[in-house]
Write an enzyme that holds these catalytic residues in place. Structure first.
Site, PDB file in Angstrom:
ATOM      1  N   ASP A 163       0.847  -1.199   0.000  1.00  0.00           N
ATOM      2  CA  ASP A 163       0.000   0.000   0.000  1.00  0.00           C
ATOM      3  C   ASP A 163       0.876   1.240   0.000  1.00  0.00           C
ATOM      4  OD1 ASP A 163      -2.101   1.758   0.173  1.00  0.00           O
ATOM      5  OD2 ASP A 163      -2.580   1.316   2.254  1.00  0.00           O
ATOM      6  N   GLU A 181      -2.653  10.122  -0.976  1.00  0.00           N
ATOM      7  CA  GLU A 181      -3.927   9.409  -0.947  1.00  0.00           C
ATOM      8  C   GLU A 181      -4.352   9.126   0.484  1.00  0.00           C
ATOM      9  OE1 GLU A 181      -6.422   5.599  -0.999  1.00  0.00           O
ATOM     10  OE2 GLU A 181      -4.611   6.103   0.093  1.00  0.00           O
TER      11      GLU A 181
END
Lengths: 465, 465
Positions: free
Chosen positions: A300, A334
């Site tokens: 991630d 993000e």
């Protein structure tokens, strides 16, 4: 499984693993099936996804927005793209939040009667304020939902609110399980404060039972008091729940030293292969370059970033010369703001381009199953016609669904969005924690994601939507 | 991926992850879809697959045929089945080979001119004879195929033959890549001896580049001289190939102390849920209890064993009362002889039963994709009709193919065979090596395999083939 010692068994194995031919494919489909096979061969033989990810995670490590790691990552991937000679490599500046964890985060359960203090593995949630230097010591109320908390009335006043609803293990898709539990993390501090609580302690968002806390973003509301918020490992949560059953007046002492500094300038990074026929039509393929500060963000979303670069590598290796421009975008921020995703839409020069499609990989570098389509039914139907090509890559699951957070501001403007869909079972074991390291990524699974994305980019480029 | 901090994003996530309804399902299909959902919920909530595997791998460890570990494993799983109160729990004796690795296995590359000896990570192949106590020291010829070796004529005489053809990374299904390389391991010693070679050194059967050698079975031919055979790690193979390019007269010194002892009595272990309508019709679901002596056989095939037990657990938990008997069979000696698989067919009492179907899981405890069917087209077509149920478990890939080595003697007699098909990308990273340990198994992926097998057993039981 045995080695095929007996020749007849070997022959059987080879016979049975031969793939059945896909029937009824037209000429155009045959061409793209060939491309699928070529992408598979090129990626699996000499793919760079894993070596790029090793470079990113070993030379930079974690990359939280505003951190020195994030700045290094921006420069590193810019150089990766430059070195490979892609077109239009540049940075687009965005201002990003700058939250820092600080040196101290700890929690200790303090029995009210007898017994020794018991340490709980915690970490601050991203965006949380610190506790006072001396920490907060208070009794604890355990709840499974905001409704539980509301029903509690005044009983939560002055307490630490412990949100302990596990992710639902019976959901096959772990993102569904995550969606069903993450309100505790995102809104737990607000709800705790509304109930008069002094801090929020949230069970980590993972289906694994281990002692590693998982961070992630949380938010405050302007009209509501701010209280500190931390995640506790799932084993810590089980321990705390057990202690509370035995000792209702147990206290927990929490100390956090995190804080939010002024915004910092950072950037989205991009590079592309310019379209040969309609260069002004842009197909974005991206991931997010920022990560949390736990682990090294290998899944991630280091995975999505290196896959975007690898898409360009593969398309050039095969000399495919796409009609439309294929642009790798490594978005910043993000995790705690999506400033990069929003900044991409409003960046200078964007209005002179036509964003034609946007693809994101942000569900980890696992074996792809297919992709989600966030677009109208005409586009969806069009992509279904390509299924035979994706079946060849064992990634033929095409379904309507959410595409990705980074590209969402683009998709909101009517641009068709696509999300790489991968096997989800392991993702939350690693997500936002010290478990998210390079050794958890299988090089072949990672590369397969890039291969599937490259095929999707090429089909969109050549066939249109 | 972000936590859904922004409520609208959360809503989107939840909306888009909602599964589309499967259209056009008949009544019977609806019933089985319900069973699929119930199996999923029961397995994912309280499944025992992983705890059983932990028990097997931690209390027993490796379980090579004839070893004390194998004997302990037989007793342990018998107790597991007894404790759970399944029907007809018993052992069926089989005589198994007893090969032991011995204390010494080493290889050192000795440059002919200058330079220090370089150690290579090797392990004996299963079934190999030992070297003389002092080892074998000889020059090395590297080949990529038996044809290479045949063309070499007398040049291989007196040499160590180094088989260095990698598994083909461009095969998406890694079992295909394995099938295309494993002849070097299974028949390398025979081919080396036929060429006048003194030993066989085989590149490990893995797509990973690391320093862990992978063992596996090899064979001799009665009419051909026996030479020792060992696997070298892929990094060792790369090193040796490089050294040979620089130094054609490089020698390698190999020492192995393995040997074959007299056969030992061992057993297949079984237990069942007796059928309510046609108890004499047996549906076998199995894996193999033996493993190699490297690692602890967590994936190969501890996974298949605990899944077979878990199938019975799940079917009983749901109180499904199957019409036909569902029998878990933990076969002994798949790895180096298949005595258990063959013994099952000829065991006393077998002729009084009708073997109705046989299912095997022996491709690792990874996320299931579906299953292979080794049967005639009538049976295959029948199973295709169940696809909607397996799609609910994201395991809807039903294809004709090899089922499994243990059940092959049963399938050869005309019994329909089924092999659990799983994501294959990681299997050979671990297979037959010290890498095959519990931490490489994800509890949810493992449990999903049991859930898919349970559904298949139940459908076969109720609907027939």
């Amino acid at each position: 499984m045995i080695g095929a010692r007996v020749p007849c068994l070997l022959a059987l194995l080879m016979f049975f693993f031969a793939r059945p031919a896909t029937g009824g494919a037209g000429e155009s489909s045959f061409k793209y099936q060939q491309v699928a096979r070529q992408l598979l061969a090129a990626g699996m033989k000499d793919g760079e996804s894993f070596s790029l990810l090793r470079e990113l995670t070993s030379t930079v490590g974690s990359r939280l927005s505003g951190s020195p790691g994030a700045a290094k990552a921006v420069e590193l991937v810019r150089r990766m793209l430059m070195k490979r000679g892609f077109d239009n490599v540049h940075l687009e500046p965005v201002m990003v939040p700058h939250w820092v964890r600080g040196p101290v985060e700890s929690a200790v359960a303090l029995p009210s009667r007898k017994g020794k203090p018991i340490s709980l593995a915690i970490c601050a949630l991203g965006g949380s304020i610190a506790t006072p230097n001396a920490g907060i010591t208070a009794e604890v109320v355990e709840v499974k939902s905001f409704d539980d908390l509301h029903r509690m009335g005044e009983r939560a006043r002055g307490k630490i609110v412990f949100f302990n609803r596990p992710m639902d293990p019976t959901k096959l898709n772990t993102f569904e399980a995550y969606s069903g539990a993450v309100d505790q993390r995102s809104a737990g501090a607000v709800e705790a404060a509304l109930a008069g609580g002094v801090a929020a302690l949230v069970r980590s968002m993972t289906l694994a039972l281990d002692n590693v806390p998982h961070t992630g973003v949380m938010g405050y509301r302007d009209s509501v008091a701010r209280v500190p918020a931390a995640a506790v490992s799932t084993m810590g949560a089980e321990t705390l729940a057990r202690l509370l059953r035995e000792d209702r007046h147990l206290k927990v002492h929490i100390t956090l030293s995190c804080r939010t500094l002024p915004d910092v300038q950072s950037a989205n990074v991009m590079g592309e292969i310019r379209g040969s026929a309609s260069p002004e039509e842009i197909i974005v393929v991206g991931g997010h370059l920022d990560s949390w500060d736990k682990g090294v963000g290998a899944h991630d979303d280091g995975s999505g970033c290196v896959q975007a670069i690898e898409v360009l590598n593969l398309i050039r290796k095969l000399n495919l010369r796409p009609k439309r421009t294929i642009r790798a975008v490594l978005f910043m921020n993000e995790e705690n703001g999506n400033r990069g995703g929003r900044g991409y839409v409003t960046a200078p020069g964007r209005s002179a381009e036509k964003q034609y499609a946007a693809i994101e990989s942000d569900r980890g570098g696992f074996d792809p199953r297919g992709f989600s389509v966030q677009a109208d039914s005409t586009v969806f139907t069009r992509t279904l016609a390509w299924q035979d090509c994706f079946d060849l890559l064992e990634a033929g699951k095409i379904a309507r669904g959410f595409s990705g957070v980074d590209i969402f501001p683009t998709v909101e403007k009517g641009v068709p969005g696509f999300g790489l869909d991968v096997d989800s079972q392991r993702y939350f074991d690693y997500h936002h924690s010290n478990n998210d390291t390079l050794d958890k990524v299988n090089p072949r699974e990672l590369e397969m994601g890039a291969i599937v994305e490259a095929l999707l980019c090429y089909l969109i480029s050549e066939e249109g939507l």
